[in-house]
Design a protein around this motif. Structure first.
Motif, short mmCIF file in Angstrom:
data_model
loop_
_atom_site.label_atom_id
_atom_site.label_comp_id
_atom_site.label_asym_id
_atom_site.label_seq_id
_atom_site.Cartn_x
_atom_site.Cartn_y
_atom_site.Cartn_z
N SER A 65 63.11 19.09 91.84
CA SER A 65 64.09 20.04 92.41
C SER A 65 65.50 19.84 91.87
CB SER A 65 64.10 19.92 93.94
OG SER A 65 64.67 18.68 94.35
N ALA A 66 65.77 18.74 91.20
CA ALA A 66 67.11 18.45 90.68
C ALA A 66 67.28 19.00 89.27
CB ALA A 66 67.37 16.95 90.68
N VAL A 67 68.42 19.61 89.02
CA VAL A 67 68.74 20.13 87.69
C VAL A 67 69.50 19.03 86.94
CG1 VAL A 67 69.96 21.91 86.39
CG2 VAL A 67 68.85 22.49 88.56
N THR A 68 68.92 18.56 85.84
CA THR A 68 69.48 17.43 85.10
C THR A 68 70.14 17.87 83.80
OG1 THR A 68 67.40 16.99 83.97
CG2 THR A 68 67.73 15.87 86.07
N LEU A 69 71.03 17.02 83.29
CA LEU A 69 71.68 17.28 82.00
C LEU A 69 70.75 16.90 80.84
CD1 LEU A 69 75.21 15.78 82.79
CD2 LEU A 69 74.54 18.20 82.79
N SER A 70 69.97 15.84 81.02
CA SER A 70 69.07 15.35 79.97
C SER A 70 67.70 16.00 80.13
CB SER A 70 68.93 13.83 80.06
OG SER A 70 70.18 13.22 79.92
N HIS A 71 66.96 16.08 79.02
CA HIS A 71 65.66 16.74 79.04
C HIS A 71 64.64 15.94 78.24
CE1 HIS A 71 67.47 20.16 80.99
NE2 HIS A 71 68.43 20.10 80.09
N SER A 72 64.22 14.82 78.80
CA SER A 72 63.22 13.98 78.16
C SER A 72 61.84 14.60 78.34
CB SER A 72 63.24 12.59 78.79
OG SER A 72 62.05 11.89 78.53
N ARG A 73 61.14 14.82 77.24
CA ARG A 73 59.77 15.36 77.33
C ARG A 73 58.86 14.41 78.09
NH1 ARG A 73 59.65 17.00 71.20
NH2 ARG A 73 59.95 14.78 71.22
N HIS A 74 59.02 13.11 77.84
CA HIS A 74 58.20 12.12 78.53
C HIS A 74 58.44 12.17 80.04
CE1 HIS A 74 56.11 8.45 79.51
NE2 HIS A 74 57.19 8.06 80.15
N SER A 75 59.70 12.20 80.43
CA SER A 75 60.04 12.26 81.85
C SER A 75 59.54 13.55 82.49
CB SER A 75 61.55 12.13 82.02
OG SER A 75 61.91 12.15 83.38
N LEU A 76 59.65 14.63 81.76
CA LEU A 76 59.19 15.92 82.28
C LEU A 76 57.69 15.90 82.52
CD1 LEU A 76 60.37 18.60 83.08
CD2 LEU A 76 60.04 19.40 80.75
N ARG A 77 56.94 15.35 81.58
CA ARG A 77 55.48 15.25 81.75
C ARG A 77 55.10 14.31 82.88
NH1 ARG A 77 55.29 14.90 76.20
NH2 ARG A 77 55.09 12.66 76.36
N ALA A 78 55.74 13.14 82.92
CA ALA A 78 55.37 12.10 83.88
C ALA A 78 55.88 12.37 85.29
CB ALA A 78 55.87 10.74 83.39
N ARG A 79 57.10 12.93 85.41
CA ARG A 79 57.74 13.04 86.73
C ARG A 79 58.23 14.42 87.10
NH1 ARG A 79 58.44 8.71 90.03
NH2 ARG A 79 58.21 6.76 88.96
N GLY A 80 58.10 15.39 86.20
CA GLY A 80 58.51 16.75 86.51
C GLY A 80 60.01 16.98 86.48
N THR A 81 60.74 16.10 85.82
CA THR A 81 62.20 16.23 85.72
C THR A 81 62.64 15.79 84.33
OG1 THR A 81 64.33 15.63 86.70
CG2 THR A 81 62.64 13.91 86.67
N GLY A 82 63.76 16.33 83.87
CA GLY A 82 64.28 15.97 82.56
C GLY A 82 64.83 14.56 82.49
N SER A 83 65.20 13.99 83.64
CA SER A 83 65.69 12.61 83.71
C SER A 83 65.51 12.09 85.13
CB SER A 83 67.18 12.54 83.35
OG SER A 83 67.72 11.28 83.70
#
Length: 125
Positions: A65-83
């Motif tokens: 639900s949080a809008v982040t400045l960073s956009h890690s593909r790994h984080s997005l896959r693993a946790r649903g967020t860019g950071s």
């Protein structure tokens, strides 16, 4: 109120978090609280005890639900967020919180930290 939120790999140790926090404080100044998800709680709690800082727990399910400045593909896959670090900081700092910048990465690349400023959940500004 400023809150430092953490994200880290399984192999991270307390030294990884200390390094990341010291880098963050050198850039943004000291923080008032630390924050972590339920699954990352023990290591961040250890850092909080060592530094005399309270630690805020953030629900893992809230991360997307949080809008982040960073956009890690790994984080997005693993946790649903860019950071994870940025999302945790924002969620812990409360409604209307703002990131002071993108996440910082520890020297060993095992931990990330971000800082957000806002009124903590349940507190008025």
């Amino acid at each position: 109120m400023t809150v430092a939120g953490f994200g880290f790999r399984r192999e991270a140790r307390l030294a990884s978090l200390v390094d990341a926090l010291e880098r963050l404080e050198a850039q943004h100044g000291s923080v008032d609280r630390l924050a972590a998800t339920q699954t990352m709680w023990p290591l961040v709690q250890e850092l909080g005890l060592a530094r005399g800082l309270a630690v805020i727990r953030v629900e893992d399910e809230a991360l997307p639900s949080a809008v982040t400045l960073s956009h890690s593909r790994h984080s997005l896959r693993a946790r649903g967020t860019g950071s994870v670090a940025e999302a945790v900081a924002l969620l812990a700092a409360g409604l209307g919180a703002e990131l002071l910048g993108p996440r910082l990465i520890s020297t060993d690349r095992r931990a990330t930290v971000a800082v957000a400023r806002g009124a903590l959940r349940g507190e008025s500004a």
